[in-house]
Design an enzyme around this catalytic site. Sequence first.
Site, PDB file in Angstrom:
ATOM      1  N   GLU A 174     109.687 -25.138  12.520  1.00 24.17           N
ATOM      2  CA  GLU A 174     109.397 -23.925  12.813  1.00 24.17           C
ATOM      3  C   GLU A 174     107.986 -23.476  12.350  1.00 24.17           C
ATOM      4  O   GLU A 174     107.400 -22.312  11.893  1.00 24.17           O
ATOM      5  CB  GLU A 174     110.181 -22.844  12.511  1.00 24.17           C
ATOM      6  CG  GLU A 174     111.584 -23.161  13.121  1.00 24.17           C
ATOM      7  CD  GLU A 174     112.583 -21.998  12.731  1.00 24.17           C
ATOM      8  OE1 GLU A 174     112.366 -21.103  12.189  1.00 24.17           O
ATOM      9  OE2 GLU A 174     113.811 -22.113  13.142  1.00 24.17           O
ATOM     10  N   GLU A 266     117.046 -26.652  16.708  1.00 23.50           N
ATOM     11  CA  GLU A 266     118.113 -25.575  16.096  1.00 23.50           C
ATOM     12  C   GLU A 266     118.556 -24.986  17.642  1.00 23.50           C
ATOM     13  O   GLU A 266     117.663 -24.615  18.291  1.00 23.50           O
ATOM     14  CB  GLU A 266     117.869 -24.909  14.999  1.00 23.50           C
ATOM     15  CG  GLU A 266     117.387 -25.540  13.878  1.00 23.50           C
ATOM     16  CD  GLU A 266     116.756 -24.540  12.743  1.00 23.50           C
ATOM     17  OE1 GLU A 266     117.020 -23.340  12.959  1.00 23.50           O
ATOM     18  OE2 GLU A 266     116.130 -25.081  11.892  1.00 23.50           O
TER      19      GLU A 266
END
Length: 324
Positions: A174, A266
Amino acid sequence: MNTNLPFAPLTNPRASAEAKAVMDYLMQVSGKGILTGQHTQTIPQEELNHIQAVTGKLPAVCGFELLGYSPNINYADAGEACLKEVKENQGTLETAMEWAEKKGLLTFTFHWFSPLGGRDKSFYAENTDFDASRALIKGTPEHQAMLSDMDVIAELLKKFRDRHIPILWRPFHEADGTWFWWGAKGYETAKGLWRTMYQRYTQVHDLNNLIWVWNSPVPEEYPGDDCVDIISRDIYAPAHSHTDLKKEFDELSRITDAHKLAALGENGPLPGIDQIAQSHVPWCWYMTWSKDFVLEESCTTKEELVAAYTHPYAITLDRLPALY
């Protein structure tokens, strides 16, 4: 990304035979099936126990967390939640070794406590004044601390290399966000951190068992085709929203013109396996996050979980060939 091209091979010319076998398999099944995946972050792996109890199956890919192995955890200035999470995560590499004995695939992520300074959960930028941009300047305390931490983790990863266990390695996840210290100083810094680790792990530590999984959908941040094997992004859709995520796949694909494999690093609710089977959006695997995302029915019901794990398009552990 030009999908008419053959898939790009592993970037490390000295990649292990096991890493090549995993990559070859993922290329073969891309667009023809999706590997089921589940993140775990405690030694009991209650997520796997729940999935097996509900569906009779286990995922093909299991995710593990390295945060408890961060060398610079500030125990003296950490809250109860932080200390609990660290304790739960310590020892998970032994659990990962046990998973490897089942011949399942492993993916690692690393909520890296800042290498210098910081308090509490210092992988969050708000809890540290560690300047990642200075970590890219040789000779600075930040640079030395970063390399020292990298080397500690490299020694842990070598235990898997020496047992010929390939790892889907997803560091600096991320990075397009500003909430982690590695993403807080902009895209160029995030790229530099990735390239620094890639060079050190492939050329200094000979970690040839790693398959490098980039985790950001931002074109300006992409570190380059020469150091990324698989592209990925994290998607937390609304509860009980199960689609093929084609729009999100197309956005991710635009970060490179090379034909790279793509994965869901994810996810919250499971992607729609039946929809993916019809559209053939080529997600290689998904990785449902841990604890309540699977243990509770707030994101995915038990019926939806069973439908996903028993779908002919879904590749579970029992359908995964021995690749190492």
